[in-house]
Design a protein around this motif. Structure first.
Motif, mmCIF file in Angstrom:
data_model
loop_
_atom_site.group_PDB
_atom_site.id
_atom_site.type_symbol
_atom_site.label_atom_id
_atom_site.label_comp_id
_atom_site.label_asym_id
_atom_site.label_seq_id
_atom_site.Cartn_x
_atom_site.Cartn_y
_atom_site.Cartn_z
ATOM 1 N N HIS A 20 0.806 -1.221 0.000
ATOM 2 C CA HIS A 20 0.000 0.000 0.000
ATOM 3 C C HIS A 20 0.843 1.276 0.000
ATOM 4 O O HIS A 20 0.321 2.366 -0.244
ATOM 5 C CB HIS A 20 -0.931 0.017 1.211
ATOM 6 N N SER A 54 -8.657 -2.528 -1.761
ATOM 7 C CA SER A 54 -7.977 -2.377 -0.486
ATOM 8 C C SER A 54 -7.159 -1.097 -0.429
ATOM 9 O O SER A 54 -6.999 -0.498 0.635
ATOM 10 C CB SER A 54 -7.076 -3.588 -0.222
ATOM 11 N N THR A 58 -8.037 1.043 2.927
ATOM 12 C CA THR A 58 -7.050 1.243 3.997
ATOM 13 C C THR A 58 -5.897 2.140 3.555
ATOM 14 O O THR A 58 -4.875 2.211 4.223
ATOM 15 C CB THR A 58 -6.487 -0.110 4.483
ATOM 16 N N LYS A 121 -13.760 -1.918 -7.079
ATOM 17 C CA LYS A 121 -12.603 -2.799 -7.102
ATOM 18 C C LYS A 121 -12.320 -3.209 -8.538
ATOM 19 O O LYS A 121 -13.238 -3.496 -9.300
ATOM 20 C CB LYS A 121 -12.879 -4.047 -6.238
ATOM 21 N N ALA A 126 -6.846 -6.922 -5.599
ATOM 22 C CA ALA A 126 -7.485 -5.992 -4.659
ATOM 23 C C ALA A 126 -6.786 -4.650 -4.590
ATOM 24 O O ALA A 126 -7.393 -3.645 -4.194
ATOM 25 C CB ALA A 126 -7.526 -6.629 -3.264
ATOM 26 N N ASN A 127 -5.502 -4.614 -4.951
ATOM 27 C CA ASN A 127 -4.739 -3.362 -4.873
ATOM 28 C C ASN A 127 -4.569 -2.754 -6.257
ATOM 29 O O ASN A 127 -3.512 -2.872 -6.886
ATOM 30 C CB ASN A 127 -3.360 -3.609 -4.246
ATOM 31 N N ALA A 349 -3.860 -8.321 1.146
ATOM 32 C CA ALA A 349 -5.113 -7.954 0.492
ATOM 33 C C ALA A 349 -5.669 -9.105 -0.336
ATOM 34 O O ALA A 349 -6.843 -9.098 -0.706
ATOM 35 C CB ALA A 349 -4.905 -6.725 -0.393
ATOM 36 N N LYS A 455 -9.306 -9.503 4.499
ATOM 37 C CA LYS A 455 -8.127 -9.319 3.655
ATOM 38 C C LYS A 455 -7.778 -7.839 3.544
ATOM 39 O O LYS A 455 -7.986 -7.208 2.509
ATOM 40 C CB LYS A 455 -8.365 -9.916 2.266
ATOM 41 N N GLU A 456 -7.281 -7.286 4.622
ATOM 42 C CA GLU A 456 -6.751 -5.913 4.651
ATOM 43 C C GLU A 456 -7.765 -4.874 4.177
ATOM 44 O O GLU A 456 -7.455 -3.982 3.389
ATOM 45 C CB GLU A 456 -5.472 -5.832 3.806
ATOM 46 N N THR A 457 -8.981 -5.000 4.683
ATOM 47 C CA THR A 457 -10.015 -4.022 4.354
ATOM 48 C C THR A 457 -10.404 -3.168 5.558
ATOM 49 O O THR A 457 -11.085 -2.151 5.405
ATOM 50 C CB THR A 457 -11.290 -4.728 3.860
#
Length: 473
Positions: A20, A54, A58, A121, A126-127, A349, A455-457
């Motif tokens: 991130h 994600s 985040t 998304k 996800a990223n 993520a 998952k990193e949300t």
């Protein structure tokens, strides 16, 4: 399948997140560099960036916005003076303008031109992020994905295409490694070293890995000697410095070398050694949370595990550690991490925290086993044991910050790695029931079954059950 160097798995960068922070930073810079190569850079009139999945959910807590701005400026995460970051960001916000790659000034509003699309998304990962620019009135866009560990992938470009090289001992899975070692009667580190020479000279490999160790070492020391409150709004108090003072019992020192010498010169009981392991790991991740310089191992969120285990060996297990020992440790750690990168994921993520702390613990366990005289089969067994006991670990950072439970979780991963190594060295791998490749597949299967909110949300787990009021960063 891609060929991954140890230096791809262990990258020097800036916290708090490899996926991130570091990934978006590198993507922004690469986007502009690509525009330079096509001759379009000088004609840019306006830019806009969109964050998805994600990265949006985040991104504030992971400083994705700051990272992208630094990438647009052309800053290098390996060398930037981290104390200058906030000044550079504040200047962009104050002036509503940015100097792309330190060359071209354009109007840029952080609030209007850097967009967090919380409900959207992109399909591949996800990223996801989209970079748009206007050239002679026409919009041109490019999508990038930050796929974990600081790796980035441009849409339409296979990640494997970036890593094409012929290796003397190609390994797509850990079984290949074991076969090479058995056939040629070599250790894991010897095999990895021969592969690394496909990218670098022997001297470059050794000096590069020692350089990575020095960054880790300095990060541990800085974290152990810095007090205060971590940024981000949670009000988390840094604890490593307090633990360090307690354990040092008044011994004075002025730099990391003197500090390590003082630790090595004292006698500690089991409980105190355990406290040191936790102290080392938390020190790194407190630095990471403060946007300090760390080494992705294999990610920023899990960057404390490998330095903590190596410091444990360095300070308490071998009074005569050599540079060769450190090089061997890091080569094995990087190689084991590459199997998870190729066979599953190192992105929280995509796979939850099992993909970060679980992988780092497996890497550290394998590396520790190697330098303590373990066989190649025991090295792989240690990695399997460590991951086996992280399966299903979710990623649920409170407030989207890499602080709670992330900092303490690195301590747990380090202790598990040491335990896994000990079990493996005391065991006969021929009697083991689960090979490393099977646990990697299981990890990936678990990741695919895991509910996306874990998952990193910051929409599940602790993040959903702990009420906090975190201001926008």
């Amino acid at each position: 399948m891609e060929r991954i160097s140890v230096f791809d798995m262990l990258k020097i960068g800036v916290g708090p997140s490899s996926s991130h922070t570091l990934g978006p930073w590198l993507a922004a810079r690469r986007w502009l560099e690509d525009l330079k190569s096509t001759g379009d850079f000088d004609n840019i009139e306006k830019i806009k960036i969109y964050l998805y999945g994600s990265l949006a959910l985040t991104g504030k807590g992971h400083y994705t916005d700051k990272a992208i701005l630094l990438g647009l400026l052309g800053e290098n995460p390996r060398t930037i003076d981290t104390s200058s970051i906030n000044e550079k960001i504040n200047s962009i916000k104050k002036n509503d303008s940015i100097k792309l790659l330190h060359e071209k000034d354009i109007v840029f509003s952080v609030s209007d031109d850097l967009c967090f699309l919380y409900g959207k998304k992109l399909p591949y990962h996800a990223n996801g992020m989209k970079f748009s620019c206007w050239i002679k009135g026409n919009e041109e866009s490019q999508i990038y994905y930050s796929i974990g560990g600081g790796f980035i992938e441009k849409e339409g470009e296979s990640i494997a295409e970036q890593f094409q090289v012929t290796l003397p001992f190609p390994c797509d899975q850990s079984e290949d490694l074991l076969n090479h070692c058995k056939k040629h009667k070599i250790s894991v580190s010897e095999m990895v070293f021969e592969n690394e020479k496909a990218w670098r000279t022997e001297e470059e490999i050794k000096s590069g890995l020692i350089g990575i160790w020095h960054v880790m070492e300095e990060c541990v020391y800085k974290g152990c000697t810095t007090s205060g409150i971590l940024p981000g709004g949670l009000g988390v108090t840094r604890r490593a410095a307090v633990h360090n003072q307690k354990l040092m019992k008044g011994i004075s020192y002025t730099n990391s070398m003197e500090w390590i010498a003082a630790i090595k010169g004292k006698s500690f009981d089991f409980q105190e050694v355990l406290e040191w392991i936790s102290c080392f790991a938390m020190a790194v991740n407190e630095e990471n949370a403060a946007m300090g310089r760390v080494v992705t191992a294999p990610t920023n969120g899990a960057s404390g595990v490998i330095p903590a285990v190596l410091m444990y060996y360095f300070c308490f297990q071998n009074p005569n550690v050599t540079d060769e020992d450190i090089v061997r440790f890091l080569m094995v750690a990087g190689e084991i991490g590459s199997f998870f990168k190729k066979g599953a994921t190192i992105s929280a993520a995509m796979g939850g925290c099992q993909a970060e702390i679980g992988v780092s613990s497996a890497m550290a366990a394998a590396a520790l086993t190697e330098i303590q005289g373990g066989t190649p089969a025991q090295v792989l067994m240690a990695a399997e044991i460590a991951m086996e006991h992280h399966l299903g670990l979710t990623c649920d950072p409170i407030g989207g910050l890499v602080q709670i439970p992330c900092i303490e979780r690195n301590s747990m991963g380090a202790v598990k790695a040491i335990t896994a190594s000990k079990i493996a060295i005391d065991s006969d791998p021929a009697l083991a029931k689960i090979p490393l490749d099977k646990v990697i597949k299981t990890m990936w299967d678990t990741a695919k079954d895991m509910n996306v909110k874990y998952k990193e949300t910051s929409e599940g787990g602790l993040a959903a059950n702990i009420s906090v009021n975190v201001p926008e960063c």
